[in-house]
Design a protein around this motif. Structure first.
Motif, PDB file in Angstrom:
ATOM      1  N   TYR A   1      -8.007   8.269 -13.698  1.00 29.87           N
ATOM      2  CA  TYR A   1      -8.513   9.579 -14.155  1.00 29.87           C
ATOM      3  C   TYR A   1      -7.734  10.141 -15.342  1.00 29.87           C
ATOM      4  CZ  TYR A   1      -4.830  10.099 -10.739  1.00 29.87           C
ATOM      5  OH  TYR A   1      -3.665   9.917 -10.043  1.00 29.87           O
TER       6      TYR A   1
ATOM      7  N   ASN B   1     -10.716   7.244  -5.290  1.00 25.41           N
ATOM      8  CA  ASN B   1      -9.977   6.419  -4.324  1.00 25.41           C
ATOM      9  C   ASN B   1      -9.042   5.503  -5.103  1.00 25.41           C
ATOM     10  OD1 ASN B   1     -11.517   7.517  -2.163  1.00 25.41           O
ATOM     11  ND2 ASN B   1     -13.169   6.194  -2.839  1.00 25.41           N
ATOM     12  N   LEU B   2      -7.779   5.855  -5.111  1.00 17.01           N
ATOM     13  CA  LEU B   2      -6.815   5.206  -5.989  1.00 17.01           C
ATOM     14  C   LEU B   2      -6.808   3.690  -5.853  1.00 17.01           C
ATOM     15  CD1 LEU B   2      -3.773   7.589  -5.392  1.00 17.01           C
ATOM     16  CD2 LEU B   2      -5.384   7.628  -7.300  1.00 17.01           C
TER      17      LEU B   2
ATOM     18  N   GLU C   1       1.635   4.280 -11.456  1.00 16.31           N
ATOM     19  CA  GLU C   1       2.659   3.501 -10.738  1.00 16.31           C
ATOM     20  C   GLU C   1       2.630   3.821  -9.242  1.00 16.31           C
ATOM     21  OE1 GLU C   1       3.567   6.311 -12.109  1.00 16.31           O
ATOM     22  OE2 GLU C   1       4.680   7.228 -10.480  1.00 16.31           O
ATOM     23  N   GLY C   2       2.335   5.067  -8.904  1.00 15.43           N
ATOM     24  CA  GLY C   2       2.278   5.431  -7.488  1.00 15.43           C
ATOM     25  C   GLY C   2       1.206   4.629  -6.768  1.00 15.43           C
TER      26      GLY C   2
ATOM     27  N   GLU D   1      -0.678   0.808  -3.217  1.00 17.33           N
ATOM     28  CA  GLU D   1      -1.910   0.566  -2.445  1.00 17.33           C
ATOM     29  C   GLU D   1      -2.189  -0.942  -2.342  1.00 17.33           C
ATOM     30  OE1 GLU D   1      -4.307   2.359  -0.977  1.00 17.33           O
ATOM     31  OE2 GLU D   1      -3.443   4.339  -1.321  1.00 17.33           O
TER      32      GLU D   1
ATOM     33  N   ASN E   1       4.349   6.820 -15.182  1.00 21.64           N
ATOM     34  CA  ASN E   1       4.697   8.136 -15.762  1.00 21.64           C
ATOM     35  C   ASN E   1       5.692   8.879 -14.873  1.00 21.64           C
ATOM     36  OD1 ASN E   1       3.214   9.109 -13.624  1.00 21.64           O
ATOM     37  ND2 ASN E   1       1.532   9.920 -14.850  1.00 21.64           N
TER      38      ASN E   1
ATOM     39  N   TRP F   1       5.862  10.039 -11.956  1.00 30.38           N
ATOM     40  CA  TRP F   1       5.479  10.915 -10.849  1.00 30.38           C
ATOM     41  C   TRP F   1       4.087  10.584 -10.334  1.00 30.38           C
ATOM     42  CZ3 TRP F   1       8.831  14.102  -8.431  1.00 30.38           C
ATOM     43  CH2 TRP F   1      10.031  14.373  -9.101  1.00 30.38           C
ATOM     44  N   ALA F   2       3.911  10.654  -9.027  1.00 26.46           N
ATOM     45  CA  ALA F   2       2.609  10.548  -8.380  1.00 26.46           C
ATOM     46  C   ALA F   2       2.424  11.878  -7.630  1.00 26.46           C
ATOM     47  CB  ALA F   2       2.575   9.372  -7.411  1.00 26.46           C
ATOM     48  N   ILE F   3       1.774  12.825  -8.263  1.00 31.44           N
ATOM     49  CA  ILE F   3       1.804  14.239  -7.865  1.00 31.44           C
ATOM     50  C   ILE F   3       3.287  14.600  -7.673  1.00 31.44           C
ATOM     51  CG2 ILE F   3       0.727  16.079  -6.518  1.00 31.44           C
ATOM     52  CD1 ILE F   3      -1.430  14.239  -5.606  1.00 31.44           C
TER      53      ILE F   3
ATOM     54  N   HIS G   1       0.278  17.388 -12.389  1.00 28.46           N
ATOM     55  CA  HIS G   1      -0.641  16.301 -12.009  1.00 28.46           C
ATOM     56  C   HIS G   1      -2.076  16.675 -12.373  1.00 28.46           C
ATOM     57  CE1 HIS G   1      -2.550  13.205  -9.589  1.00 28.46           C
ATOM     58  NE2 HIS G   1      -3.258  14.143  -8.993  1.00 28.46           N
TER      59      HIS G   1
HETATM   60  C1  TPP Z   1      -6.419   6.081  -1.664  1.00 29.69           C
HETATM   61  C2  TPP Z   1      -5.924   7.428  -2.109  1.00 29.69           C
HETATM   62  N1  TPP Z   1      -4.769   7.928  -1.611  1.00 29.69           N
HETATM   63  C3  TPP Z   1      -4.324   9.138  -2.006  1.00 29.69           C
HETATM   64  C4  TPP Z   1      -5.043   9.899  -2.906  1.00 29.69           C
HETATM   65  C5  TPP Z   1      -4.534  11.270  -3.333  1.00 29.69           C
HETATM   66  N2  TPP Z   1      -3.962  11.193  -4.682  1.00 29.69           N
HETATM   67  C6  TPP Z   1      -4.697  11.455  -5.784  1.00 29.69           C
HETATM   68  S1  TPP Z   1      -3.847  11.251  -7.194  1.00 29.69           S
HETATM   69  C7  TPP Z   1      -2.453  10.795  -6.364  1.00 29.69           C
HETATM   70  C8  TPP Z   1      -1.204  10.412  -7.124  1.00 29.69           C
HETATM   71  C9  TPP Z   1      -1.335   9.131  -7.876  1.00 29.69           C
HETATM   72  O1  TPP Z   1      -0.213   8.932  -8.679  1.00 29.69           O
HETATM   73  P1  TPP Z   1      -0.107   7.723  -9.709  1.00 29.69           P
HETATM   74  O2  TPP Z   1      -0.808   6.538  -9.184  1.00 29.69           O
HETATM   75  O3  TPP Z   1       1.314   7.563 -10.077  1.00 29.69           O
HETATM   76  O4  TPP Z   1      -0.954   8.224 -10.975  1.00 29.69           O
HETATM   77  P2  TPP Z   1      -0.747   9.511 -11.906  1.00 29.69           P
HETATM   78  O5  TPP Z   1      -1.447  10.659 -11.216  1.00 29.69           O
HETATM   79  O6  TPP Z   1       0.694   9.725 -12.066  1.00 29.69           O
HETATM   80  O7  TPP Z   1      -1.416   9.204 -13.197  1.00 29.69           O
HETATM   81  C10 TPP Z   1      -2.658  10.829  -4.990  1.00 29.69           C
HETATM   82  C11 TPP Z   1      -1.652  10.510  -3.980  1.00 29.69           C
HETATM   83  C12 TPP Z   1      -6.259   9.354  -3.386  1.00 29.69           C
HETATM   84  N3  TPP Z   1      -7.001   9.997  -4.296  1.00 29.69           N
HETATM   85  N4  TPP Z   1      -6.670   8.121  -3.008  1.00 29.69           N
END
Ligand code: TPP
Length: 431
Positions: free
Chosen positions: A140, A190-191, A220-221, A225, A249, A251-253, A319
């Motif tokens: 996103y 859905n990440l 990176e967060g 998965e 980056n 941080w993941a939130i 975030h």
């Molecule tokens: C499978 C899943 N788990 C948790 C979430 C909630 N969520 C949305 S964004 C996010 C953080 C992701 O961080 P990162 O992958 O580092 O990407 P960034 O936002 O830093 O670009 C989380 C935990 C989700 N959308 N989908």
């Protein structure tokens, strides 16, 4: 026979390590622990090399733009000034877009927005290194790809406002774009689902004997998965023509990168365990980003194998509009981040080349802001959040089943009845 546990009380009890970020709100941020090598010092192996030959690059940091604002070393993509200005222009456009959409959310025109401030190079320069019809599977935070590929901003804003001109009919969260015409796969909330999808698409492209490759972007967060790891396995097993981009980056939130494993090794280093080529790149250095993506694209196109690229960068803002980073990280991190701002670095490089100046830069920023303003005005004619100009309610029952099942038919009727009771005489477009 089995081994005994160590006897006696003088042995340490087992304990777990729970990662903790270095800086919390109120702390001074000091990034001197990061190893930032000088630009131009990294080897550039042949694009068709064995994956293991990239091992050192997985722990290094590919950098081209030096402190002197000049391009250095074998990774310098040697782009002409016109291309560099285009790259700068796209990045500035993305930032202007983000600024206005963020404000729009605060003004109640949309429910949600996500900026990519500080990460513009990781989508713009990467997209420029791919062919315009290579299939991209973004997360996103890659609005830069759409801007680079010339997707109309007014369409992006229609989607953000979920208005009656939204091509996705209000069915996606704002900013979760999709454009088949721009080879931009629908963003999923859905990440990491986009990673195996990119690999599958790349496999299909190879099965068809096509020349298009696929690239995915993931935070990176999200590499924690399972989907990310399945993608790596399939990519390496079938030598899929794919690039797996990881945007580190930090941080993941509110979770720092340590929770995805950053304290132990780099994200690029994951590649070697799978048999993928791996590159670790200064994500705020647009030339290094371009060069790495180009290397991986050439490798994939030559059937020489998939590549995992880690872009080391910093999420300069929250975030999303629903987040307040001052609650969990030091406010100083942004200004102390040692890799600078990708737009400023490219701008200074062009100035150092004698191909740009402050006046032209200021004029470019004005034009970028004006373009977004115009697109916003245009999109607002189609409606903003809460003003009723959205797709008709009945469309929520369409496009999923060829024939509506009886229970949805009943729900559709019920929705219509309730509308007639609640909003008698409402315009037909809202039905
Ligand atoms: C499978 C899943 N788990 C948790 C979430 C909630 N969520 C949305 S964004 C996010 C953080 C992701 O961080 P990162 O992958 O580092 O990407 P960034 O936002 O830093 O670009 C989380 C935990 C989700 N959308 N989908």
């Amino acid at each position: 026979m089995m081994a005994d546990r160590p006897a006696g009380n003088n042995k340490p009890a087992l304990e777990l390590h729970v990662p903790e970020p270095r800086f919390r709100p109120g702390d001074e941020a000091d990034f001197s622990h990061l190893e930032i090598p000088p630009a131009g010092q990294q080897q550039r192996p042949d694009e068709a090399c064995e994956a293991r030959e990239t091992m050192a690059l997985c722990h290094d940091l590919i950098r081209v733009l030096g402190e002197d604002d000049q391009a250095h070393g074998p990774w310098d993509p040697k782009l002409d000034p016109e291309t560099l200005r285009t790259m700068l222009g796209h990045m500035a456009q993305v930032r202007a877009f983000d600024e206005r959409m963020f404000r729009g959310q605060r003004q109640g025109k949309t429910s949600f927005y996500m900026k990519c401030t500080g990460e513009e190079a990781t989508s713009v320069a990467a997209a420029m290194a791919l062919a315009s019809d290579d299939m991209v599977f973004p997360s996103y935070r890659q609005q830069g790809i759409l801007i680079t590929r010339g997707y109309p901003m007014v369409e992006m804003i229609n989607q953000i406002y979920s208005n009656k001109a939204d091509k996705l009919k209000g069915r996606q969260l704002p900013i979760m774009y999709s454009s088949r015409e721009h080879s931009f796969f629908s963003i999923s909330g859905n990440l990491a689902t986009q990673c195996p999808q990119a690999v599958g698409w790349a496999m299909a492209s190879a099965i068809k004997g096509d020349t298009r490759i696929a690239a995915s972007w993931v935070g990176e967060g999200s590499t924690a998965e399972g989907d990310f790891h399945s993608a790596c396995t399939f990519a390496t097993v079938y030598n899929a023509p794919v690039i797996l981009n990881v945007i580190n980056n930090q941080w993941a939130i509110s979770s720092f990168s340590g929770f995805a494993g950053a304290e132990r090794t780099t994200f690029a280093a994951r590649a070697v365990g799978y048999g993928l080529a791996g590159l670790r790149v200064d994500g705020n250095d647009a030339l290094a980003v371009y060069a790495a993506q180009r290397w991986a694209a050439n490798r994939a196109r030559a059937n020489a194998g998939p590549t995992l690229i880690e872009y080391f960068t910093y999420r300069a803002e929250g975030h999303s509009t629903s987040d307040d980073p001052s609650a969990y990280r030091s406010a100083q991190e942004r200004s102390e981040w040692p890799l600078g701002d990708p737009i400023m670095r490219l701008k200074n490089h062009l100035i150092a080349l004698g191909e740009w100046d402050e006046e032209r830069h200021a004029a470019m920023d004005l034009v970028a802001a004006e373009r977004v303003k115009e697109a916003t005005k245009e999109a607002e004619k189609n409606g903003i959040l809460g003003h009723g100009l959205h797709h008709p309610f009945r469309t929520m029952f369409q496009d999923v089943y060829e024939e509506l099942p009886w229970h949805l038919e009943e729900q559709a009727k019920q929705a219509r009845r309730e509308r007639e009771i609640k909003w008698p005489g409402v315009e037909p477009w809202a039905m």
